[in-house]
Design an enzyme around this catalytic site. Structure first.
Site, PDB file in Angstrom:
ATOM      1  N   GLY A 137      12.045  -0.522  -8.551  1.00 60.66           N
ATOM      2  CA  GLY A 137      11.117  -0.941  -9.221  1.00 60.66           C
ATOM      3  C   GLY A 137      11.725  -0.408 -10.858  1.00 60.66           C
ATOM      4  O   GLY A 137      12.069  -1.009 -11.591  1.00 60.66           O
ATOM      5  N   SER A 186       0.970  -1.642   0.341  1.00 56.87           N
ATOM      6  CA  SER A 186      -0.752  -0.120   0.236  1.00 56.87           C
ATOM      7  C   SER A 186       0.809   1.176   0.261  1.00 56.87           C
ATOM      8  O   SER A 186       2.005   1.532   0.598  1.00 56.87           O
ATOM      9  CB  SER A 186      -0.971  -0.009   1.560  1.00 56.87           C
ATOM     10  OG  SER A 186      -1.713   0.889   1.062  1.00 56.87           O
ATOM     11  N   CYS A 205       5.700   7.797  -9.064  1.00 57.09           N
ATOM     12  CA  CYS A 205       4.907   8.342  -8.646  1.00 57.09           C
ATOM     13  C   CYS A 205       4.113   9.573  -8.773  1.00 57.09           C
ATOM     14  O   CYS A 205       5.548  10.423  -8.268  1.00 57.09           O
ATOM     15  CB  CYS A 205       5.583   7.873  -7.313  1.00 57.09           C
ATOM     16  SG  CYS A 205       4.017   7.786  -5.788  1.00 57.09           S
ATOM     17  N   ASP A 223       0.027   3.574   1.695  1.00 58.56           N
ATOM     18  CA  ASP A 223      -0.105   3.849   2.998  1.00 58.56           C
ATOM     19  C   ASP A 223      -0.227   3.420   4.160  1.00 58.56           C
ATOM     20  O   ASP A 223      -1.612   2.718   3.872  1.00 58.56           O
ATOM     21  CB  ASP A 223      -1.247   5.363   3.084  1.00 58.56           C
ATOM     22  CG  ASP A 223      -1.894   6.013   4.476  1.00 58.56           C
ATOM     23  OD1 ASP A 223      -0.749   5.103   5.011  1.00 58.56           O
ATOM     24  OD2 ASP A 223      -2.226   6.428   4.632  1.00 58.56           O
ATOM     25  N   ARG A 250      -7.623  -4.944  -8.028  1.00 59.97           N
ATOM     26  CA  ARG A 250      -7.670  -3.931  -6.669  1.00 59.97           C
ATOM     27  C   ARG A 250      -8.319  -2.323  -6.509  1.00 59.97           C
ATOM     28  O   ARG A 250      -8.883  -1.797  -5.886  1.00 59.97           O
ATOM     29  CB  ARG A 250      -6.028  -3.141  -6.373  1.00 59.97           C
ATOM     30  CG  ARG A 250      -5.910  -1.976  -5.959  1.00 59.97           C
ATOM     31  CD  ARG A 250      -4.339  -2.288  -5.415  1.00 59.97           C
ATOM     32  NE  ARG A 250      -3.932  -1.656  -6.003  1.00 59.97           N
ATOM     33  CZ  ARG A 250      -2.448  -0.909  -5.244  1.00 59.97           C
ATOM     34  NH1 ARG A 250      -2.313  -1.099  -4.447  1.00 59.97           N
ATOM     35  NH2 ARG A 250      -1.691  -0.364  -6.279  1.00 59.97           N
ATOM     36  N   GLY A 263      -0.381   2.859 -10.007  1.00 55.21           N
ATOM     37  CA  GLY A 263      -1.409   3.695  -9.462  1.00 55.21           C
ATOM     38  C   GLY A 263      -1.473   4.994 -10.650  1.00 55.21           C
ATOM     39  O   GLY A 263      -2.371   5.908 -10.974  1.00 55.21           O
TER      40      GLY A 263
HETATM   41  P1  RVP Z   1      11.608   2.758  -8.007  1.00 53.93           P
HETATM   42  O1  RVP Z   1      12.120   2.059  -8.411  1.00 53.93           O
HETATM   43  O2  RVP Z   1      11.869   4.258  -7.783  1.00 53.93           O
HETATM   44  O3  RVP Z   1      10.731   2.909  -9.465  1.00 53.93           O
HETATM   45  O4  RVP Z   1      10.019   3.000  -7.531  1.00 53.93           O
HETATM   46  C1  RVP Z   1       9.519   1.662  -7.413  1.00 53.93           C
HETATM   47  C2  RVP Z   1       8.474   2.009  -6.210  1.00 53.93           C
HETATM   48  O5  RVP Z   1       7.743   3.030  -6.455  1.00 53.93           O
HETATM   49  C3  RVP Z   1       7.711   0.846  -5.712  1.00 53.93           C
HETATM   50  O6  RVP Z   1       8.054  -0.378  -4.985  1.00 53.93           O
HETATM   51  C4  RVP Z   1       6.372   1.500  -4.875  1.00 53.93           C
HETATM   52  O7  RVP Z   1       6.665   1.384  -3.594  1.00 53.93           O
HETATM   53  C5  RVP Z   1       6.555   2.547  -5.537  1.00 53.93           C
HETATM   54  N1  RVP Z   1       5.662   2.862  -6.851  1.00 53.93           N
HETATM   55  C6  RVP Z   1       4.810   1.708  -7.781  1.00 53.93           C
HETATM   56  N2  RVP Z   1       3.822   2.251  -8.769  1.00 53.93           N
HETATM   57  C7  RVP Z   1       3.574   3.723  -7.238  1.00 53.93           C
HETATM   58  C8  RVP Z   1       3.018   4.335  -7.871  1.00 53.93           C
HETATM   59  O8  RVP Z   1       1.965   4.367  -9.137  1.00 53.93           O
HETATM   60  N3  RVP Z   1       3.136   5.831  -7.814  1.00 53.93           N
HETATM   61  N4  RVP Z   1       4.346   3.677  -7.085  1.00 53.93           N
END
Ligand code: RVP
Length: 500
Positions: free
Chosen positions: A380, A262, A318, A264, A417, A408
């Site tokens: 990610g 999540s 994100c 949050d 979900r 998201g």
């Molecule tokens: P990064 O490694 O900077 O690409 O970040 C990956 C992380 O971003 C995931 O592990 C998750 O916590 C978060 N995430 C995944 N989807 C989204 C979004 O759509 N906002 N955020």
């Protein structure tokens, strides 16, 4: 009145490590990257310890059995995503647990009546020159024969001739039963001068193929993360909506560890879901998150979380901070939560590892996260760049890119979900984009690990706990940040990850 907490919200780019004295015994090969994954009594080993401090993000653009296998073979762990029917997620878990180094599940399969033209097209698509002939044309059907690209030629054999006329039938084919070990299979390959040995079960159904060329492969991975039965370990993401139905199936499929996923995690829903999991599956570790401060860490650790993930809004895809104004600089979050973890360990005698999740842009950020107290990191973008990630690889004018989209984002939002309880997302918290293609995970991760070892050597640390307790960090000014980069025109930047 609202409270303004002390200190500025800082990110990894604002810090550098100071070198510590490097002793003569401190060499890159001597560095041990082992680290606890799940809760344990202080002073005891963790029931599951990573052999390299990397986990892959719980995301559709990142998780695949191929990536999970490659990462576990390098000592890390994948959490396969849950935004899909549980049967699909469980099948992916099983694919990882059933992986046997050197034992390949055949992906080039035909029926005996299929024409040679079909076989040729299949070989072109998979790039493999050995095909299994089975009664149902699958990799688990009853084995009837083997056919290789050396057994037919388009100019000699009509395209509509059936495969059965060119295959080597099973009654004259050397085959093994599924109790054979890799080293026994290898002996047979050499003794009988075979290129490929099919392995079948008691009913004559195909289980695996063993190729001569794959034997030495296993020796490349001395740090594999395996369970007591020597099967690769794999994790599964879960959510607070359907966990009662999902978790039993994931446990049956062999998931080694779960993580509530999540943006949050500081919520009663998550505390209840963790408590339910501990009650019904006491032997299956479960992590929680994400959080950004000590209070939220204590909340989840108190609810029974076996590890806690840190990070809100820092992920590369994100936009939570833009959309909701929620989040915290990742460095500040990790420092705060690490302090709470240590205080909790001193009070309760229980060490609950923490994971720095998201926002790691450069390889050295991973070392900074560990130095600041993270036990392991989750990424990610980093993993989405590799061949093993599920995103499509697309050509551009400057090379290749891979697709990478947030959980998201609009692209991910059709999944279950977002449809539960009649709720649908009215705004997006992630974007859909591309990352530079970076080839094979094994090669990319080897470079990252080499850099991490070199950083730890410069800091005089041979283990991650050592590194955490002795690291000295400095905040960099804007001017000294500029000084960190080359000030000449660079002919070729060091690697694609850094450049992007
Ligand atoms: P990064 O490694 O900077 O690409 O970040 C990956 C992380 O971003 C995931 O592990 C998750 O916590 C978060 N995430 C995944 N989807 C989204 C979004 O759509 N906002 N955020």
């Amino acid at each position: 009145m609202a409270q303004i907490i002390d200190g500025v919200s800082r990110t990894f780019n604002e810090f550098l490590l100071l070198p510590n004295r490097t002793r003569t015994d401190c060499s890159p090969e001597a560095v041990d990257l082992g680290t606890p994954l799940v809760r344990h009594a202080v002073g005891d080993p963790s029931p599951i310890a990573l052999r390299a401090p990397f986990t892959s993000a719980i995301m559709q653009a990142v998780g695949s059995p191929e990536l999970a296998i490659a990462l576990a073979r390098n000592g890390g762990l994948s959490f396969l995503h849950h935004n899909r029917p549980v049967a699909d997620q469980a099948a992916d878990i099983r694919a990882v647990k059933n992986f046997k180094a050197g034992f390949v599940v055949s992906d080039t399969n035909v029926r005996p009546g299929d024409p040679l033209s079909t076989l040729q097209e299949l070989m072109r698509r998979t790039g493999h020159s050995t095909a299994a002939v089975t009664d149902d044309g699958t990799g688990t059907g009853r084995l009837l024969g083997l056919v290789t690209s050396r057994d037919f030629h388009p100019q000699r054999h009509p395209a509509d001739e059936p495969v059965s006329s060119r295959m080597i039938p099973v009654d004259v084919l050397p085959v093994a039963t599924d109790d054979i070990t890799l080293s026994q299979a290898n002996s047979r390959l050499w003794d009988e001068r075979l290129d490929c040995l099919p392995v079948v079960d008691g009913d004559g159904r195909l289980r695996h193929l063993v190729f001569r060329s794959d034997y030495s492969d296993n020796k490349r991975f001395p740090n594999q993360l395996v369970d007591a039965d020597k099967r690769l370990r794999v994790g599964a993401g879960v959510n607070t909506h359907d966990y009662r139905e999902r978790i039993p199936e994931l446990a049956a499929a062999g998931a080694d560890v779960l993580c509530f996923d999540s943006s949050d995690g500081f919520s009663d829903w998550q505390a209840q879901a963790i408590a339910w999991t501990k009650e019904h599956f006491p032997g299956l570790p479960v992590g929680g998150g994400n959080v950004v401060d000590g209070e939220a860490f204590r909340f989840l650790a108190g609810a029974g979380a076996d590890f806690v993930k840190v990070g809100v809004g820092g992920g590369s895809i994100c936009i939570t901070r833009d959309q909701k104004g929620i989040g915290r600089g990742q460095a500040s979050a990790v420092l705060d939560v690490a302090a709470a973890r240590d205080a909790w360990a001193a009070e309760s005698g229980q060490y609950v590892p923490i994971c720095s999740d998201g926002g790691l842009v450069h390889d050295y950020h991973m070392s900074l996260a560990l130095a600041m107290g993270a036990d392991f990191v989750m990424m990610g973008r980093y993993f989405a760049r590799f061949d093993q990630a599920p995103g499509a690889k697309l050509p551009t004018r400057d090379g290749f890119v891979k697709e990478y989209w947030g959980e998201g984002s609009g692209r991910a939002r059709n999944w279950q979900r977002y449809e539960q309880g009649g709720q649908s997302l009215v705004f997006e918290e992630g974007v859909d984009g591309y990352v530079p293609y970076a080839g094979d995970l094994n090669e990319g991760l080897a470079v990252t690990i080499a850099k991490m070892r070199a950083t730890m050597v410069s800091c005089g640390a041979l283990t991650i706990p050592d590194f955490q307790s002795t690291a000295r960090l400095t905040v960099v000014s804007e001017q000294s940040f500029q000084e960190s980069h080359a000030t000449v025109a660079v002919r070729d930047a060091p690697d694609a990850f850094e450049r992007s």
